[in-house]
Design a protein around this motif. Structure first.
Motif, PDB file in Angstrom:
ATOM      1  N   GLN A 189       2.398   6.750  19.590  1.00  0.00           N
ATOM      2  CA  GLN A 189       1.449   7.052  20.654  1.00  0.00           C
ATOM      3  C   GLN A 189       1.804   6.111  21.797  1.00  0.00           C
ATOM      4  O   GLN A 189       1.774   4.892  21.647  1.00  0.00           O
ATOM      5  N   GLY A 190       2.164   6.683  22.936  1.00  0.00           N
ATOM      6  CA  GLY A 190       2.723   5.882  24.016  1.00  0.00           C
ATOM      7  C   GLY A 190       4.236   5.942  23.964  1.00  0.00           C
ATOM      8  O   GLY A 190       4.831   6.797  23.302  1.00  0.00           O
ATOM      9  N   ASN A 191       4.889   5.008  24.596  1.00  0.00           N
ATOM     10  CA  ASN A 191       6.347   4.992  24.725  1.00  0.00           C
ATOM     11  C   ASN A 191       6.965   4.336  23.500  1.00  0.00           C
ATOM     12  O   ASN A 191       6.712   3.160  23.220  1.00  0.00           O
ATOM     13  N   ALA A 192       7.794   5.072  22.784  1.00  0.00           N
ATOM     14  CA  ALA A 192       8.419   4.553  21.572  1.00  0.00           C
ATOM     15  C   ALA A 192       9.401   3.431  21.854  1.00  0.00           C
ATOM     16  O   ALA A 192       9.788   2.699  20.944  1.00  0.00           O
ATOM     17  N   ASN A 193       9.845   3.280  23.111  1.00  0.00           N
ATOM     18  CA  ASN A 193      10.812   2.243  23.445  1.00  0.00           C
ATOM     19  C   ASN A 193      10.151   0.908  23.805  1.00  0.00           C
ATOM     20  O   ASN A 193      10.835  -0.055  24.104  1.00  0.00           O
ATOM     21  N   ARG A 194       8.826   0.866  23.775  1.00  0.00           N
ATOM     22  CA  ARG A 194       8.131  -0.359  24.150  1.00  0.00           C
ATOM     23  C   ARG A 194       7.326  -0.896  22.970  1.00  0.00           C
ATOM     24  O   ARG A 194       6.854  -0.144  22.128  1.00  0.00           O
ATOM     25  N   ASP A 195       7.147  -2.213  22.950  1.00  0.00           N
ATOM     26  CA  ASP A 195       6.392  -2.834  21.867  1.00  0.00           C
ATOM     27  C   ASP A 195       4.921  -2.477  21.906  1.00  0.00           C
ATOM     28  O   ASP A 195       4.200  -2.687  20.928  1.00  0.00           O
ATOM     29  N   ALA A 196       4.437  -1.950  23.032  1.00  0.00           N
ATOM     30  CA  ALA A 196       3.010  -1.644  23.165  1.00  0.00           C
ATOM     31  C   ALA A 196       2.628  -0.318  22.512  1.00  0.00           C
ATOM     32  O   ALA A 196       1.477   0.097  22.602  1.00  0.00           O
ATOM     33  N   TYR A 197       3.567   0.341  21.840  1.00  0.00           N
ATOM     34  CA  TYR A 197       3.268   1.627  21.236  1.00  0.00           C
ATOM     35  C   TYR A 197       2.206   1.470  20.142  1.00  0.00           C
ATOM     36  O   TYR A 197       1.982   0.394  19.580  1.00  0.00           O
ATOM     37  N   GLY A 198       1.565   2.593  19.824  1.00  0.00           N
ATOM     38  CA  GLY A 198       0.643   2.647  18.697  1.00  0.00           C
ATOM     39  C   GLY A 198       0.966   3.854  17.839  1.00  0.00           C
ATOM     40  O   GLY A 198       1.996   4.512  18.031  1.00  0.00           O
ATOM     41  N   ARG A 199       0.082   4.134  16.884  1.00  0.00           N
ATOM     42  CA  ARG A 199       0.211   5.333  16.054  1.00  0.00           C
ATOM     43  C   ARG A 199      -1.139   6.041  16.049  1.00  0.00           C
ATOM     44  O   ARG A 199      -2.191   5.394  15.998  1.00  0.00           O
ATOM     45  N   ASP A 200      -1.112   7.354  16.076  1.00  0.00           N
ATOM     46  CA  ASP A 200      -2.337   8.145  16.110  1.00  0.00           C
ATOM     47  C   ASP A 200      -2.860   8.381  14.692  1.00  0.00           C
ATOM     48  O   ASP A 200      -2.204   8.064  13.699  1.00  0.00           O
ATOM     49  N   HIS A 201      -4.041   8.981  14.603  1.00  0.00           N
ATOM     50  CA  HIS A 201      -4.649   9.322  13.315  1.00  0.00           C
ATOM     51  C   HIS A 201      -3.760  10.301  12.556  1.00  0.00           C
ATOM     52  O   HIS A 201      -3.158  11.207  13.148  1.00  0.00           O
ATOM     53  N   HIS A 202      -3.736  10.156  11.232  1.00  0.00           N
ATOM     54  CA  HIS A 202      -2.966  11.110  10.440  1.00  0.00           C
ATOM     55  C   HIS A 202      -3.550  11.218   9.038  1.00  0.00           C
ATOM     56  O   HIS A 202      -3.615  10.222   8.301  1.00  0.00           O
ATOM     57  N   GLY A 203      -3.970  12.423   8.650  1.00  0.00           N
ATOM     58  CA  GLY A 203      -4.602  12.618   7.349  1.00  0.00           C
ATOM     59  C   GLY A 203      -3.812  13.437   6.356  1.00  0.00           C
ATOM     60  O   GLY A 203      -4.250  13.605   5.218  1.00  0.00           O
ATOM     61  N   LYS A 204      -2.640  13.942   6.760  1.00  0.00           N
ATOM     62  CA  LYS A 204      -1.887  14.830   5.867  1.00  0.00           C
ATOM     63  C   LYS A 204      -1.269  14.088   4.692  1.00  0.00           C
ATOM     64  O   LYS A 204      -1.031  14.667   3.638  1.00  0.00           O
ATOM     65  N   THR A 205      -1.002  12.823   4.866  1.00  0.00           N
ATOM     66  CA  THR A 205      -0.610  11.965   3.750  1.00  0.00           C
ATOM     67  C   THR A 205      -0.817  10.523   4.168  1.00  0.00           C
ATOM     68  O   THR A 205      -0.556  10.155   5.313  1.00  0.00           O
ATOM     69  N   PHE A 206      -1.338   9.724   3.248  1.00  0.00           N
ATOM     70  CA  PHE A 206      -1.465   8.288   3.486  1.00  0.00           C
ATOM     71  C   PHE A 206      -1.577   7.599   2.132  1.00  0.00           C
ATOM     72  O   PHE A 206      -1.549   8.263   1.093  1.00  0.00           O
ATOM     73  N   SER A 207      -1.662   6.276   2.146  1.00  0.00           N
ATOM     74  CA  SER A 207      -1.577   5.509   0.911  1.00  0.00           C
ATOM     75  C   SER A 207      -2.851   4.720   0.647  1.00  0.00           C
ATOM     76  O   SER A 207      -3.461   4.174   1.572  1.00  0.00           O
ATOM     77  N   ILE A 208      -3.220   4.666  -0.621  1.00  0.00           N
ATOM     78  CA  ILE A 208      -4.248   3.731  -1.084  1.00  0.00           C
ATOM     79  C   ILE A 208      -3.740   3.121  -2.385  1.00  0.00           C
ATOM     80  O   ILE A 208      -2.784   3.627  -2.990  1.00  0.00           O
ATOM     81  N   TRP A 209      -4.350   2.022  -2.816  1.00  0.00           N
ATOM     82  CA  TRP A 209      -4.028   1.537  -4.154  1.00  0.00           C
ATOM     83  C   TRP A 209      -5.282   1.274  -4.949  1.00  0.00           C
ATOM     84  O   TRP A 209      -6.361   1.052  -4.401  1.00  0.00           O
ATOM     85  N   MET A 210      -5.117   1.357  -6.272  1.00  0.00           N
ATOM     86  CA  MET A 210      -6.204   1.131  -7.220  1.00  0.00           C
ATOM     87  C   MET A 210      -5.703   0.174  -8.289  1.00  0.00           C
ATOM     88  O   MET A 210      -4.503   0.141  -8.605  1.00  0.00           O
ATOM     89  N   ALA A 211      -6.624  -0.606  -8.856  1.00  0.00           N
ATOM     90  CA  ALA A 211      -6.250  -1.551  -9.914  1.00  0.00           C
ATOM     91  C   ALA A 211      -7.402  -1.688 -10.889  1.00  0.00           C
ATOM     92  O   ALA A 211      -8.576  -1.602 -10.512  1.00  0.00           O
ATOM     93  N   GLY A 212      -7.046  -1.939 -12.166  1.00  0.00           N
ATOM     94  CA  GLY A 212      -8.053  -2.199 -13.189  1.00  0.00           C
ATOM     95  C   GLY A 212      -8.853  -0.974 -13.573  1.00  0.00           C
ATOM     96  O   GLY A 212      -8.555   0.153 -13.171  1.00  0.00           O
ATOM     97  N   GLY A 213      -9.894  -1.166 -14.386  1.00  0.00           N
ATOM     98  CA  GLY A 213     -10.873  -0.128 -14.687  1.00  0.00           C
ATOM     99  C   GLY A 213     -10.327   1.191 -15.169  1.00  0.00           C
ATOM    100  O   GLY A 213     -10.815   2.255 -14.780  1.00  0.00           O
ATOM    101  N   GLY A 214      -9.279   1.182 -16.005  1.00  0.00           N
ATOM    102  CA  GLY A 214      -8.737   2.426 -16.541  1.00  0.00           C
ATOM    103  C   GLY A 214      -7.567   2.991 -15.765  1.00  0.00           C
ATOM    104  O   GLY A 214      -7.096   4.090 -16.074  1.00  0.00           O
ATOM    105  N   ILE A 215      -7.076   2.251 -14.746  1.00  0.00           N
ATOM    106  CA  ILE A 215      -5.947   2.709 -13.940  1.00  0.00           C
ATOM    107  C   ILE A 215      -4.662   2.032 -14.418  1.00  0.00           C
ATOM    108  O   ILE A 215      -4.645   0.842 -14.735  1.00  0.00           O
TER     109      ILE A 215
END
Length: 483
Positions: free
Chosen positions: A392-418
């Motif tokens: 989001q913004g200019n990919a050639n500059r350090d000030a770039y960001g990233r927009d929302h994305h829900g089609k795939t992302f990461s979480i982690w789980m630990a303990g409790g049967g996992i």
């Protein structure tokens, strides 16, 4: 003069007419709602006796929710292809016409942006984690990293609401409320569902609404109780000056008697909730100060959570309090950490947020493990969605960001049967779509309930003529992550 304990209702012609009118109205309302409101107390009472459906692996849940959408591509899901194709347009064959937010719709290009942070393997399992989270990397063998979580929501409030309640629309009970409703409490001196909120040191980020831990249409005794980071942990918990514990006890007894008389007339289940919450608040006046007093914690334990543990309201301190809540039998402990919404200056802001949560998150898992509690405590780390592989913004500059994305992302789980030391699911080479073992939000919710011994299809509540549940009419237990 009669006391509250000897209060007697007065019968008169006016009283008779008033009650008769209320009775007609109640009968009409019952016919419209299918007697849902009147049936609510019996349904709630039956709920706790039905669960667990089978032997649980987890007794409690600690959810470390990262509000704003942390970038999976910069923390958990390294994509070498993005480095090879830096500043190229996102291929149409990958996007497949999927909608994007209005924040990047006006951009001339969707230019691919690789992560500027390096990744390295962690633990014996060798799962790669970003250098921004070396402490979380150190618990890789205890963690199941799911890289294929997906959601339909594309904006923050609907996405957080979906994660917490199973619906993008406000008004449904939160996950903690469902769990309290189904399983009940273990410690009668503390709420079964507690919420703690922390913020980035530099910026507060987007606000969080109390309905995210609300009980929706469930009886209000199941809503989460927010503990504050400074001042009184719970508002209005302390007695006013000059009011002794004995006087407070007498007042509560009198109020409870009046409420019971009112309940006999009105039959409103919220009156019973009011009585029980007054009693809980009275007990919390003794239990909460002890809970929040960290002075008796050995220094090497507090130091493990990082220097911020000394700061009231910090994520580090909240993680330590979460462990103390878990020890005391609190069923669902919800931590929120805000300001992961990095539309710009991701390179400068993401390291600060990662530093806030990295050491405390890992310390909590290690602390639970050292105490023999991790095996029956389910820890969850993740946000409402991820971020885009294009800038989001200019990919050639350090000030770039990233927009929302829900089609795939990461979480982690630990303990409790996992099952620890593994990854589950994967995204495509661009981190844009889930391509292997996709895990929908409803699947995640079904799996959390399964770890607690609850069949998600049976944890229901009748409201407005239909049975509702956390997973709505969806959701499958993700058996591949279970120990």
């Amino acid at each position: 003069m009669s006391s509250c304990q000897h209060y007697e209702p007065v019968s008169s012609r006016r009283d008779l007419l008033l009650r008769s009118g209320l009775g007609v109205g109640a009968a009409a309302l019952a016919s419209v709602l299918g007697r849902d409101a009147i049936a609510a107390p019996s349904v709630a009472a039956a709920g706790a006796s039905l669960f667990p459906n089978f032997a649980p692996k987890a007794k409690r849940v600690i959810c470390l929710f990262q509000s704003g959408g942390p970038s999976h591509l910069d923390l958990y899901d390294d994509k070498p292809v993005l480095r090879q194709r830096f500043n190229e347009d996102l291929p149409d064959s990958v996007r497949q016409g999927q909608r994007i937010t209005g924040m990047v719709a006006s951009q001339a290009r969707l230019a691919l942006q690789p992560s500027k942070f390096t990744f390295a393997p962690g633990g014996k399992c060798g799962t790669p984690f970003s250098d921004l989270i070396p402490n979380i990397r150190s618990i890789a063998d205890d963690v199941c990293l799911i890289r294929s979580v997906n959601t339909e929501a594309i904006n923050h409030d609907p996405a957080i609401t979906f994660f917490q309640t199973g619906s993008q629309q406000p008004g449904r009970p939160s996950m903690g409320s469902w769990i309290d409703y189904g399983l009940g409490t273990v410690n009668s001196d503390l709420p079964a569902f507690v919420v703690l909120i922390s913020v980035n040191k530099d910026k507060a980020g987007q606000g969080l609404l109390a309905r995210l831990w609300g009980s929706g249409f469930l009886p209000s005794r199941h809503q989460g109780v927010q503990f504050r980071g400074s001042g009184q942990p719970v508002l209005h918990l302390a007695d006013p000056p000059g009011v002794s514990r004995e006087r407070r006890r007498m007042m509560l007894d009198g109020v409870a008697e009046l409420n019971r008389l009112h309940f006999q007339t009105a039959g409103d289940p919220e009156i019973e909730t009011r009585i029980s919450q007054y009693e809980l608040a009275f007990r919390m006046q003794a239990s909460v100060p002890d809970l929040m007093d960290l002075s008796k914690e050995p220094k090497h334990f507090t130091d493990a959570y990082g220097a911020d543990v000394a700061t009231p309201g910090s994520f580090a301190r909240n993680c330590l309090i979460a462990r103390r809540l878990a020890e005391r039998g609190v069923r669902f402990i919800q931590l929120y950490h805000r300001d992961w919404d990095h539309h710009g200056d991701l390179h400068g802001r993401l390291p600060k947020l990662a530093a806030d949560v990295d050491q405390p998150s890992a310390a909590l898992v290690k602390d639970l493990k050292d105490r023999g509690m991790l095996e029956d405590t389910l820890v969850i780390w993740g946000g409402e969605f991820g971020r885009t592989p294009y800038a989001q913004g200019n990919a050639n500059r350090d000030a770039y960001g990233r927009d929302h994305h829900g089609k795939t992302f990461s979480i982690w789980m630990a303990g409790g049967g996992i099952k620890g030391g593994m990854t589950y699911g994967s995204s495509d080479d661009f981190g844009f779509n889930a391509v292997e073992n996709p895990v929908h939000i409803h699947d995640l919710q079904a799996t959390i309930l399964h770890c607690l011994g609850v069949d998600h299809t049976k944890l229901t509540y009748r409201f407005q003529g239909r049975q509702f549940r956390l997973t709505d009419v969806h959701g499958h237990v993700v058996k591949g992550v279970l120990a």
